[in-house]
Motif scaffolding. Structure first.
Motif, PDB file in Angstrom:
ATOM      1  N   ASN A 132       8.052  -5.671   3.652  1.00 49.34           N
ATOM      2  CA  ASN A 132       8.916  -5.191   4.845  1.00 49.34           C
ATOM      3  C   ASN A 132       8.914  -3.468   4.356  1.00 49.34           C
ATOM      4  OD1 ASN A 132       9.386  -7.395   6.323  1.00 49.34           O
ATOM      5  ND2 ASN A 132      10.501  -8.108   4.785  1.00 49.34           N
ATOM      6  N   THR A 133       9.443  -3.443   3.120  1.00 45.02           N
ATOM      7  CA  THR A 133       9.521  -2.051   2.711  1.00 45.02           C
ATOM      8  C   THR A 133       8.046  -1.169   2.824  1.00 45.02           C
ATOM      9  OG1 THR A 133      11.155  -2.680   1.122  1.00 45.02           O
ATOM     10  CG2 THR A 133      10.392  -0.510   0.933  1.00 45.02           C
ATOM     11  N   THR A 134       7.170  -1.749   2.277  1.00 46.30           N
ATOM     12  CA  THR A 134       5.828  -0.980   2.344  1.00 46.30           C
ATOM     13  C   THR A 134       5.269  -0.630   3.625  1.00 46.30           C
ATOM     14  OG1 THR A 134       4.546  -2.957   1.872  1.00 46.30           O
ATOM     15  CG2 THR A 134       5.060  -1.788   0.029  1.00 46.30           C
ATOM     16  N   VAL A 135       5.502  -1.696   4.663  1.00 47.72           N
ATOM     17  CA  VAL A 135       5.031  -1.603   6.032  1.00 47.72           C
ATOM     18  C   VAL A 135       5.999  -0.741   6.556  1.00 47.72           C
ATOM     19  CG1 VAL A 135       5.018  -2.777   8.440  1.00 47.72           C
ATOM     20  CG2 VAL A 135       4.255  -3.754   6.322  1.00 47.72           C
ATOM     21  N   ALA A 136       7.296  -0.515   6.306  1.00 41.59           N
ATOM     22  CA  ALA A 136       8.220   0.611   6.751  1.00 41.59           C
ATOM     23  C   ALA A 136       7.707   2.026   6.429  1.00 41.59           C
ATOM     24  CB  ALA A 136       9.535   0.349   6.659  1.00 41.59           C
ATOM     25  N   LEU A 137       7.380   2.082   5.256  1.00 42.50           N
ATOM     26  CA  LEU A 137       6.862   3.473   4.703  1.00 42.50           C
ATOM     27  C   LEU A 137       5.528   3.930   5.165  1.00 42.50           C
ATOM     28  CD1 LEU A 137       7.715   2.854   0.759  1.00 42.50           C
ATOM     29  CD2 LEU A 137       9.065   4.300   2.540  1.00 42.50           C
ATOM     30  N   ALA A 138       4.799   2.827   5.502  1.00 43.00           N
ATOM     31  CA  ALA A 138       3.491   3.254   6.164  1.00 43.00           C
ATOM     32  C   ALA A 138       3.533   3.645   7.493  1.00 43.00           C
ATOM     33  CB  ALA A 138       2.390   1.694   5.995  1.00 43.00           C
ATOM     34  N   LEU A 139       4.592   2.943   8.328  1.00 39.95           N
ATOM     35  CA  LEU A 139       4.723   3.222   9.651  1.00 39.95           C
ATOM     36  C   LEU A 139       5.463   4.498   9.709  1.00 39.95           C
ATOM     37  CD1 LEU A 139       6.057  -0.047  11.356  1.00 39.95           C
ATOM     38  CD2 LEU A 139       3.872   1.000  11.598  1.00 39.95           C
ATOM     39  N   ILE A 173      -9.855   4.716  17.266  1.00 38.34           N
ATOM     40  CA  ILE A 173      -8.411   4.012  17.713  1.00 38.34           C
ATOM     41  C   ILE A 173      -8.081   2.997  16.829  1.00 38.34           C
ATOM     42  CG2 ILE A 173      -6.923   2.709  19.415  1.00 38.34           C
ATOM     43  CD1 ILE A 173      -8.326   4.331  21.462  1.00 38.34           C
ATOM     44  N   LEU A 174      -8.863   1.903  16.408  1.00 37.20           N
ATOM     45  CA  LEU A 174      -8.700   0.910  15.625  1.00 37.20           C
ATOM     46  C   LEU A 174      -8.339   1.452  14.024  1.00 37.20           C
ATOM     47  CD1 LEU A 174      -8.755  -2.148  15.162  1.00 37.20           C
ATOM     48  CD2 LEU A 174     -10.861  -2.008  14.675  1.00 37.20           C
ATOM     49  N   GLU A 175      -8.975   2.706  13.966  1.00 26.66           N
ATOM     50  CA  GLU A 175      -9.097   3.186  12.451  1.00 26.66           C
ATOM     51  C   GLU A 175      -7.510   3.428  12.342  1.00 26.66           C
ATOM     52  OE1 GLU A 175     -10.717   6.760   9.785  1.00 26.66           O
ATOM     53  OE2 GLU A 175     -11.255   6.573  11.806  1.00 26.66           O
ATOM     54  N   ASP A 176      -7.233   4.301  13.243  1.00 24.98           N
ATOM     55  CA  ASP A 176      -5.922   4.863  13.086  1.00 24.98           C
ATOM     56  C   ASP A 176      -4.619   4.028  13.066  1.00 24.98           C
ATOM     57  OD1 ASP A 176      -6.289   7.491  12.948  1.00 24.98           O
ATOM     58  OD2 ASP A 176      -5.668   8.289  14.773  1.00 24.98           O
ATOM     59  N   PHE A 177      -4.841   2.760  13.834  1.00 28.56           N
ATOM     60  CA  PHE A 177      -3.546   1.858  13.788  1.00 28.56           C
ATOM     61  C   PHE A 177      -3.890   0.754  12.754  1.00 28.56           C
ATOM     62  CE2 PHE A 177      -3.681   3.785  18.056  1.00 28.56           C
ATOM     63  CZ  PHE A 177      -2.117   4.045  18.007  1.00 28.56           C
ATOM     64  N   THR A 178      -5.057   0.710  12.187  1.00 26.39           N
ATOM     65  CA  THR A 178      -5.152  -0.095  10.758  1.00 26.39           C
ATOM     66  C   THR A 178      -4.639   0.429   9.636  1.00 26.39           C
ATOM     67  OG1 THR A 178      -7.539   0.280  10.785  1.00 26.39           O
ATOM     68  CG2 THR A 178      -6.831  -1.739  11.992  1.00 26.39           C
ATOM     69  N   LYS A 179      -4.534   1.904   9.653  1.00 31.58           N
ATOM     70  CA  LYS A 179      -4.089   2.552   8.560  1.00 31.58           C
ATOM     71  C   LYS A 179      -2.805   1.894   7.986  1.00 31.58           C
ATOM     72  CE  LYS A 179      -6.453   6.830   9.116  1.00 31.58           C
ATOM     73  NZ  LYS A 179      -6.530   8.205   9.562  1.00 31.58           N
ATOM     74  N   PRO A 180      -1.581   1.728   8.786  1.00 26.98           N
ATOM     75  CA  PRO A 180      -0.426   1.131   8.169  1.00 26.98           C
ATOM     76  C   PRO A 180      -0.650  -0.041   7.509  1.00 26.98           C
ATOM     77  CG  PRO A 180      -0.137   2.040  10.428  1.00 26.98           C
ATOM     78  CD  PRO A 180      -1.490   2.081  10.393  1.00 26.98           C
ATOM     79  N   LEU A 181      -1.499  -0.744   7.985  1.00 24.51           N
ATOM     80  CA  LEU A 181      -1.521  -2.180   7.360  1.00 24.51           C
ATOM     81  C   LEU A 181      -2.457  -1.806   6.126  1.00 24.51           C
ATOM     82  CD1 LEU A 181      -1.670  -5.249   7.568  1.00 24.51           C
ATOM     83  CD2 LEU A 181      -3.830  -5.246   8.470  1.00 24.51           C
ATOM     84  N   SER A 182      -3.253  -1.059   6.047  1.00 24.90           N
ATOM     85  CA  SER A 182      -3.926  -0.719   4.808  1.00 24.90           C
ATOM     86  C   SER A 182      -3.060   0.032   3.793  1.00 24.90           C
ATOM     87  CB  SER A 182      -5.180   0.087   4.957  1.00 24.90           C
ATOM     88  OG  SER A 182      -5.591   0.658   3.900  1.00 24.90           O
ATOM     89  N   LEU A 183      -2.467   1.111   4.063  1.00 22.60           N
ATOM     90  CA  LEU A 183      -1.380   1.555   3.363  1.00 22.60           C
ATOM     91  C   LEU A 183      -0.324   0.637   2.879  1.00 22.60           C
ATOM     92  CD1 LEU A 183      -0.937   4.720   5.427  1.00 22.60           C
ATOM     93  CD2 LEU A 183      -2.015   4.644   3.049  1.00 22.60           C
ATOM     94  N   SER A 184       0.287  -0.006   3.766  1.00 17.31           N
ATOM     95  CA  SER A 184       1.297  -1.159   3.320  1.00 17.31           C
ATOM     96  C   SER A 184       0.737  -2.172   2.072  1.00 17.31           C
ATOM     97  CB  SER A 184       1.927  -1.914   4.421  1.00 17.31           C
ATOM     98  OG  SER A 184       1.020  -2.909   4.827  1.00 17.31           O
ATOM     99  N   PHE A 185      -0.336  -2.634   2.252  1.00 20.61           N
ATOM    100  CA  PHE A 185      -1.151  -3.524   1.433  1.00 20.61           C
ATOM    101  C   PHE A 185      -1.514  -3.054   0.118  1.00 20.61           C
ATOM    102  CE2 PHE A 185      -2.228  -6.657   4.877  1.00 20.61           C
ATOM    103  CZ  PHE A 185      -1.295  -7.466   4.529  1.00 20.61           C
TER     104      PHE A 185
END
Length: 191
Positions: A132-139, A173-185
């Motif tokens: 949850n923390t890593t996803v919040a930071l990525a968002l 578009i997919l690239e920009d919106f998958t960045k938070p997932l990649s950053l959080s993991f």
């Protein structure tokens, strides 16, 4: 329409799946993950406390604390300038806050004896040890990314999605919106 509603209900049901035990608080009708909140407060207290101690009485001949914080600030400025360019100034507080929070959170997991503190359910760990923390930071990073692009180029910012050819629009578009997932993991697994 009914199929979409069923799919969304299925996703909502999946969001309730938990692994392990967790300690929660009820605040204003919201269920809050207390373990992460407690450890995040500790990290914030460490950061604020050390900053206040280091800069509360600035000296002309700098003290060790002042030297350390000046070094950290210069490091963050250099990283910001390297990645953003000459217009890095307004982004130093955001980048510095993110960097210091993640850095101190990761080290708090390695150095602080969280297991000593007993909770009714679950156990304490570094804030960045929770998805949850890593996803919040990525968002937060994604919002800052779009804000920077829109503030610099206006709506022309979105023309980057059809470069070099409009065929790449879905992929861009997919690239920009998958960045938070990649950053959080990456942040979660880097710990």
């Amino acid at each position: 329409m009914n199929g979409i509603s069923n799919a969304l209900n299925g996703l909502y049901d999946i969001s309730g799946v938990e692994v392990g035990q967790h300690f929660y608080w009820q605040i204003a009708g919201f269920q809050v993950h207390a373990q992460v909140l407690i450890t995040s407060w500790v990290v914030i207290a460490i950061l604020l406390g050390s900053a206040v101690i280091a800069v509360r009485n600035p000296q002309t001949i700098t003290t060790a604390g002042q030297n350390f914080f000046e070094y950290v600030l210069e490091f963050i400025r250099d990283v910001s300038k390297t990645h953003i360019g000459e217009e890095y100034g307004p982004w130093v507080p955001f980048i510095g806050t993110m960097f210091l929070f993640i850095f101190v959170s990761n080290w708090s997991g390695a150095l602080l004896p969280w297991k000593i503190i007993q909770l009714p359910h679950g156990e304490l760990a570094a804030p960045t040890n929770d998805i949850n923390t890593t996803v919040a930071l990525a968002l937060l990073t994604l919002v800052a990314y779009f804000y920077a692009g829109l503030s610099k180029k206006g709506l022309g910012y979105f023309s980057k999605y059809i470069q070099p050819t409009p065929i790449l629009l879905p992929i861009n578009i997919l690239e920009d919106f998958t960045k938070p997932l990649s950053l959080s993991f990456r942040s979660l697994l880097h710990f």
